[in-house]
Design an enzyme around this catalytic site. Structure first.
Site, PDB file in Angstrom:
ATOM      1  N   ASP A 163       0.838  -1.207   0.000  1.00 22.68           N
ATOM      2  CA  ASP A 163       0.000   0.000   0.000  1.00 22.68           C
ATOM      3  C   ASP A 163       0.873   1.257   0.000  1.00 22.68           C
ATOM      4  OD1 ASP A 163      -2.489  -1.595   0.374  1.00 22.68           O
ATOM      5  OD2 ASP A 163      -1.512  -2.094   2.257  1.00 22.68           O
ATOM      6  N   HIS A 212      -4.963  -3.213   6.562  1.00 21.42           N
ATOM      7  CA  HIS A 212      -4.779  -3.484   5.130  1.00 21.42           C
ATOM      8  C   HIS A 212      -6.158  -3.820   4.532  1.00 21.42           C
ATOM      9  CE1 HIS A 212      -3.106  -4.919   1.381  1.00 21.42           C
ATOM     10  NE2 HIS A 212      -3.701  -6.084   1.555  1.00 21.42           N
TER      11      HIS A 212
END
Ligand SMILES: NC(=O)c1ccc[n+]([C@@H]2O[C@H](COP(=O)([O-])OP(=O)(O)OC[C@H]3O[C@@H](n4cnc5c(N)ncnc54)[C@H](O)[C@@H]3O)[C@@H](O)[C@H]2O)c1
Length: 459
Positions: free
Chosen positions: A270, A298
């Site tokens: 990410d 996440h």
């Protein structure tokens, strides 16, 4: 120098280091590749091991050196037709990795370090298919760092696991010292210095997020217990299989012998995605984007932090003077990048995930550049940001390069960030409640926040 001979399938080994016996504990059962090299790594100088079978001298030996004896009889592993041999720890050595050989004095590497043992679960999966070759090539741990790979698969992926091991054989990686494969976590995790927990069940059509939490949670509870029992006490655990934050918490809670600070959930992908988007918008090379934090889970509640991020050392908000874009385009684009990729590719990100796993490891084994940081899902136990304790939450970290990390404590948090950080925290607390039965907590109940936040990587 001690010469060692064996007869008809039985070996007698004696190993000396001058007058001093090379001391190896039971965990150093030398039942796979590169026996001599291992002893070099352990500090011996002169080792010769020979196996005699049906009158011929040949390479290939399996030996166990006990601390208090100079001689020990050991037996050759039973090879199956496909080259898999039984092994006492670490699963089964595979094919060429079961072969050991003598190293001539002149061939002895001078600089190689003690082998790092890396256990990888889901080793027959898509991410591992990229990752294993990076690890074996030296790209992650360094060109002078030998590694051993202990590969864990599921019952269903047993054959595929052998296929992976065959490809590793055929790649002739000089740094790859062992490949062991197995489907029992307790065998495969033996002595692991790193455990990269990738294997997990994908979310099937119509499967509730709560069901996924439970199904995968059970896998990570079992693997946490196995790590607790057999891994190196200092093992670093990186959980990739989703939902990775809560899976990491489950593994940690089932491994009380291990340091909670050594458990991480992968949010580096990410971070990399966020850096790429900022570079694209600013028209700079992505190497010039730094200090990017992914806060939280996440999932799509993750918070890519543009407030503290920098481009060429300047605040992102001063370089990209477009707050509307940062809030309304950049943020959801990073949060939903996984889903967008599936729509194009027809499968979830594997190569870039493998790259980010390598990045996450490198961030822990090399000192963080001055003034910068990296994101990792870490165990919350005291933080200045008011984030709840006892969860795995992605935050900005720095490392001295010895596998440890410290929290970056001086990030600026404004109302925009605070609200989103809280939302991701609420989600993780709710996930934790759903898996209470797997982390030794009583009175759990599963009541996930409204709306399906999806895991990045899902449609
Ligand atoms: N954290 C992240 O940034 C991130 C990014 C991408 C994917 N993921 C997650 O990583 C996981 C793996 O993704 P993939 O694309 O490699 O999936 P994959 O389906 O290709 O591979 C998973 C492998 O794990 C195996 N497996 C299942 N249960 C197992 C168990 N109990 N022990 C050992 N192996 C087991 C399966 O047989 C399969 O071979 C998924 O959960 C995915 O959502 C996380």
């Amino acid at each position: 120098m001690a010469a060692v001979a064996g007869n008809l399938g039985a070996l007698t080994a004696a190993v000396t280091n001058g007058d001093v016996l090379v001391k190896l504990d039971k965990r150093n059962v030398l039942s796979s590749a590169f026996f001599s090299r291992k002893l070099v790594a352990a500090g011996s100088t002169k080792v010769t091991v020979r196996q005699q079978r049906e009158g011929e001298m040949r390479r290939g030996v399996v030996a166990y050196v006990a601390p208090s004896t100079t001689e020990k009889t050991v037996s050759e592993p039973e090879r199956t037709a496909n080259g898999v041999a039984e092994k006492q720890t670490g699963g089964q050595c595979f094919g060429v990795f079961c072969v050991t050989y003598d190293l001539k004095e002149g061939e002895r590497p001078k600089t190689w370090k003690k082998t790092v043992r890396i256990a990888v679960s889901g080793a027959a999966g898509m991410i591992a298919n990229h990752l294993l070759f990076k690890l074996a090539s030296g790209e992650v741990f360094g060109q002078d760092q030998p590694i051993a790979l202990n590969l864990l698969g599921s019952v269903r992926s047993r054959d595929a696991l052998e296929g992976v091991a065959m490809e590793l054989e055929d790649s002739l990686f000089p740094l790859l010292r062992e490949v062991n494969i197995g489907i029992e976590a307790e065998e495969v995790f033996a002595d692991a210095d790193w455990a990269l927990l990738i294997g997990a069940k994908p979310r099937g059509p119509g499967m509730e997020r709560a069901d996924l939490l439970d199904i995968n949670g059970q896998i990570f509870a079992e693997q946490g217990k196995a790590l607790n029992k057999v891994a190196s006490p200092d093992v670093k655990v990186l959980v990739v299989g989703n939902p990775c934050n809560t899976n990491a918490l489950i593994a940690l809670k089932n491994a009380p012998r291990l340091n909670p600070r050594n458990f991480h959930a992968l949010t580096r992908l990410d971070e990399n995605r966020a850096k790429c988007q900022l570079a694209l918008k600013a028209g700079v090379f992505y190497d010039n984007v730094s200090n990017v934090t992914i806060w939280g889970n996440h999932s799509t509640t993750q918070v890519p932090d543009f407030l503290n991020a920098k481009i060429h050392g300047a605040r992102v908000m001063d370089v990209i003077q477009d707050e509307k874009w940062l809030k309304e385009e950049f943020t959801p684009r990073v949060q939903k990048r996984g889903g967008a990729l599936i729509q194009k590719w027809g499968r979830s990100s594997a190569a870039s995930t493998a790259v980010s796993i390598g990045d996450a490891i490198k961030s822990l084994i090399t000192p963080t550049p001055e003034g910068d940081w990296f994101s990792s899902g870490v165990y919350t136990s005291g933080n200045p940001y008011g984030i709840a304790e006892d969860i795995i939450y992605s935050m900005p970290c720095r490392s001295a390069g010895d596998g440890s990390w410290e929290l970056v404590t001086d990030c600026e948090i404004d109302d925009y960030l605070r609200e989103r950080i809280k939302k991701s925290e609420d989600e993780l607390l709710a996930e934790k409640n759903c898996v209470a039965h797997l982390i030794g907590q009583e009175n759990g109940y599963c009541d996930l926040p409204e709306g399906d936040t999806m895991l990045p990587g899902e449609l």
